[in-house]
Structure formats: C-alpha cells, structure tokens
Design a protein around this motif. Structure first.
Motif, mmCIF file in Angstrom:
data_model
loop_
_atom_site.group_PDB
_atom_site.id
_atom_site.type_symbol
_atom_site.label_atom_id
_atom_site.label_comp_id
_atom_site.label_asym_id
_atom_site.label_seq_id
_atom_site.Cartn_x
_atom_site.Cartn_y
_atom_site.Cartn_z
ATOM 1 N N ILE A 123 -32.022 29.145 3.429
ATOM 2 C CA ILE A 123 -31.221 28.704 4.579
ATOM 3 C C ILE A 123 -31.643 29.455 5.842
ATOM 4 C CG2 ILE A 123 -28.883 28.554 5.516
ATOM 5 C CD1 ILE A 123 -27.890 28.327 2.616
ATOM 6 N N LYS A 134 -38.511 19.462 7.650
ATOM 7 C CA LYS A 134 -37.074 19.764 7.642
ATOM 8 C C LYS A 134 -36.316 19.015 6.552
ATOM 9 C CE LYS A 134 -35.189 22.144 11.523
ATOM 10 N NZ LYS A 134 -36.189 22.592 12.504
ATOM 11 N N LEU A 138 -34.375 20.743 3.413
ATOM 12 C CA LEU A 138 -32.933 20.559 3.244
ATOM 13 C C LEU A 138 -32.637 20.077 1.824
ATOM 14 C CD1 LEU A 138 -30.254 20.697 4.690
ATOM 15 C CD2 LEU A 138 -30.535 18.331 5.387
ATOM 16 N N GLU A 186 -22.329 24.104 5.332
ATOM 17 C CA GLU A 186 -22.671 23.701 6.700
ATOM 18 C C GLU A 186 -23.797 22.680 6.691
ATOM 19 O OE1 GLU A 186 -23.496 27.336 8.724
ATOM 20 O OE2 GLU A 186 -21.399 27.719 9.228
ATOM 21 N N LYS A 187 -24.658 22.775 5.676
ATOM 22 C CA LYS A 187 -25.783 21.841 5.592
ATOM 23 C C LYS A 187 -25.464 20.660 4.678
ATOM 24 C CE LYS A 187 -29.103 24.574 7.601
ATOM 25 N NZ LYS A 187 -28.084 25.034 8.555
#
Lengths: 244, 222
Positions: A123, A134, A138, A186-187
């Motif tokens: 992270i 990205k 993720l 949060e992700k």
C-alpha cells in the motif's frame, strides 16, 4: 504540537528538554512514519512532529549528523535519535507493554507484525506505481489481503475467541492489524465482507479510548459537535436579545 | 521436546543465511530440510505449516516460526545476544536494520537483469563505503570496545560480520579505509563458534550463482 524545522535545527534545547515528549521528524504524510504514529497514539503517548518540506531541509538534517543511515523516519525519544522503523516500533512496544508477556508471545507478535508489514508495504508503494501498473497493483493488494493475510488473523481470532490477537491482551499486533484493515478499506471498501471476526475486531479496536481519539472521523465529529453547540448557544442568545 | 531447530528453505543463502549465522554463532546445532522443487514448496503450503505461505520457516521450541526478523529476534533473545535492556536492544535493532538493508541489496543482485548488474554493484559498494560501514567504524571508535553494543557479543556483531564478508565477496578490498572494522572482522571471526562456521564443511551456504538463480526462479515462480 508541530514545530518549525528551523526551530528544531537551531537546536532549541529548552523546548526539547521541557516537553520530554517523543519528537517525530518526517514528511507531512503517512509513509513509514504512520505506523509509529499509530503505535504511540494507541499507547496513549503524546508526541510532537517536525515536518520536512524541502530537499534542503533533509540535506541539512543529514549534514547535522542526526540521521544514522541518512534516512528518516527519525524519532527523538528518551535521549536517543532513533532511526529504522522496526527498531523504533519495537522500542515503543517494549516500553509501553505492548509486546506480550514473554519470549513466545513476542515471537507471535513479531510474526504477525511482519506479515502485516509486508501488506502495508504494498500500500505504501502503491502511489508510486507507474500509471499503467496501478490497476494491477491494486488487484494485487486486494488479492493478498483477502487470500494471504486477513484469513490468518480471522482464523487466529476464531480459534481462541479472545478480543486480542496475542495473550488475551492488547498488543502491537492489534494496533498494526487495525491500521492495515483501515488502509486496505480505503482502497477496497468491502474487503472485510468475508471476515466476520475481523469486522468485530475492527469495531472493538475503534472503541478503545486511545484509538478512538486518534481516528480522524471521530475527531471531526467531535469538532463539528462543538461547533454546533456553540452555534446553537449563539442563536439562543440572539433570540433572547431580539425578544428583549 | 527439545529437538534441534529445523530450517526449511532452499539450499542457498537468501533470507535464511542470517538465521544460519546466528544459530551457529550461538553454538546451536540445527537441521535443514531443503526445498528443491516447486512441488516441495507446494507441499509445505498444503500442509498448512507456512503462516503466510512463505519461507524461511524454522521449527523451534514447538513453534513453526516464519518471517526472518521474527525468527532472528527470537533466537537473539533466547541465546542472550540481544543486549541487557531495552535501550541496548534499540541500538542492536538499529544496527541490524542497517546491515539488513545492505545485505538485501546484495541478495537481489543475482536476480537483476544482466545489463543493470554493473550499476547495481557500484551502488552496493557506494552504500557500503559511504552509508553503512562508516557508522559501524565510528561506533567502534567512539567507545573503543570490542563489540558494537554494551561491551558484549550481540546479534549486531554477528550480522555485521556476515555483511562485511558478503561485501568483500563483491569487492575484496572494501575495508581498506576502515581499520577498526578490519580488526573487528579478525576478532569476531576468531570466536570459536563463528570460526567453526567459517570453515569448509559447515552449513554456511556459498554465494548464489546463475545456475542457482534458475532453480530459485522455478521454485518461487519469479
């Protein structure tokens, strides 16, 4: 409390001796310092922060010989200029009784913390991914969290049925896991959907007084609440004045 | 109950080598079970003995320990190589983190693309001689003692010796500007348990060559 870097570098001895609080020197962001902030806050320890804002400030810190390996985080604590994130956290955990009661509990805490740290590393590095990587990165974070790391802690909590990961007592491992859960959420907002024990754990941790104080949502709510009360008082006073 | 520690890893240095060093220096005999194929690793994973599906794994004192640092900290504390109090431990931790960063660079070197090897090697030498070695040279100079922390052999000394020898394999004269580290190297190498470990036939592993890189890539799918 925040201090200007100039003040710090000019060797403001009186301030330092007076406060006695640990002093954190880093950028004004999470990075490798965030876990340290979490741990100190969870331990109920007040600390000060000095933010590095330019390359020149960082270079001056190196030149002054404050950084053992020319790197930050730097934490001034108990007369030491401590560097290396893990060394700092081990010291804090040891000092504030968040490191288990014996060698074996410490071993478990270390194992859990190291595993979580690997996840947090993904992270931490994520914002620095090239744009075309990205999405893949993720996906990796989501995959590792749900297949490798969270299942371990879900199982640990299920097996012993206790509130905390190790030794039926709040420890560094719990703080680190809580930080990781929030960071992943949060992700990946629904990441805990397959982990009922972790959901309960998250709620319990959120309600611990020192952690509650540290969580931003609560702070904002508190501030908004105060403002509302003040606004109401002001309104009532105005009303009284109007009637009179 | 008190069997020897059992190490699960490949037959190379990697992340297990520091653990071998520390056990050997502490005079602890240990066994090794080598992962030679992808199937060997899969079996360990399927048996559920790898907490985070990774090695190193060390079976010791009834635990199946994983995570290199956790294992090393446990061994250091158990065999009194971790200082006498929290502050000495803090210093040992700081020093060890430094040598870990340096050795980490060397560990990954054989896995780097061929055209970057020279540049990466130069960076290792630069870091060793300007960032890391000066710190330990100064520490020894400042207190004038034989060991890094608390005038007593600790994990920090063992780790530093391991790092020195690894960097010397990259550049034999790398200690030329560090007289105290040269003396340190001689002293620590002569400690009986360490001397034994440095002799041929010990469980110390050789540097990783290209052939072994291929084996590792296959096992870990990297």
């Amino acid at each position: 409390m925040k201090f200007k870097l100039q003040q710090y570098l000019s060797g403001n001895q009186e301030l330092r001796i007076m406060s006695g609080k640990p002093r954190l020197i880093y950028l004004n962001g999470r990075g490798r310092m965030e876990s340290i902030r979490w741990l100190l806050a969870a331990a109920g320890v007040e600390f000060e922060e000095v933010y590095l804002e330019t390359k020149e400030q960082f270079e001056k810190l190196i030149k002054d010989g404050s950084l053992l390996f020319q790197q930050v985080p730097l934490v001034e604590i108990d007369g030491m200029k401590m560097v290396q994130t893990r060394a700092i956290m081990s010291y804090i955990a040891g000092k504030y009784n968040l490191y288990g009661k014996d060698l074996k509990e410490r071993a478990l805490i270390d194992m859990y913390v190291e595993g979580i740290s690997d996840l947090m590393q993904m992270i931490l590095m994520f914002p620095f991914s090239p744009p075309d990587a990205k999405e893949k990165n993720l996906e990796s974070i989501k995959e590792r969290a749900t297949n490798r790391y969270f299942p371990v802690f879900e199982k640990v909590l299920k097996q012993h049925g206790q509130d905390f990961l190790v030794g039926n007592k709040f420890s560094w491992a719990d703080v680190q896991l809580m930080e990781a859960i929030l960071a992943v959420e949060e992700k990946v907002p629904d990441v805990l959907s397959g982990f009922p024990q972790l959901q309960v754990f998250k709620t319990k941790m959120s309600n611990m007084p020192t952690i509650k104080k540290f969580l931003p949502g609560c702070r904002n709510f508190f501030i908004v609440g105060i403002l509302l009360i003040l606004a109401l008082k002001l309104y009532k006073t105005k009303l009284k004045q109007q009637r009179a | 109950m008190a069997g020897k520690p059992k190490l699960h890893y490949t037959k190379g240095r990697g992340k297990m080598e520091s653990i071998r060093w520390l056990l050997a220096a502490a005079g602890v005999e240990f066994e090794e079970e080598f992962i030679e194929t992808k199937e060997d690793l899969e079996k360990l994973r399927n048996d559920g003995v790898l907490l985070f599906e990774q090695v190193p794994m060390v079976e010791m004192d009834g635990m199946k320990m994983v995570q290199t640092r956790a294992i090393l900290s446990y061994i250091a504390a158990k065999y009194n190589l971790y200082g006498k109090d929290l502050k000495e431990r803090a210093w040992i931790d700081m020093y060890v983190e430094g040598t870990t960063d340096l050795m980490g660079m060397i560990m990954y070197l054989p896995f780097q693309p061929a055209d970057t090897k020279e540049k990466n090697l130069a960076l290792i030498i630069e870091r060793a001689t300007t960032r890391y070695f000066p710190v330990y040279e100064k520490a020894l100079k400042d207190h004038g003692q034989d060991y890094l922390v608390g005038n007593k052999l600790s994990w920090a000394d063992i780790h530093l010796l391991e790092a020195i020898l690894m960097v010397e394999e990259c550049k034999p004269d790398v200690l030329s500007a560090f007289p105290l580290l040269q003396a340190f190297k001689g002293r620590i190498s002569n400690i009986p348990t360490i001397k034994k470990f440095l002799q041929p036939g010990s469980q110390r592993k050789p540097p990783t060559d290209e052939k072994f890189v291929a084996v590792v890539r296959k096992i870990f799918n990297i």
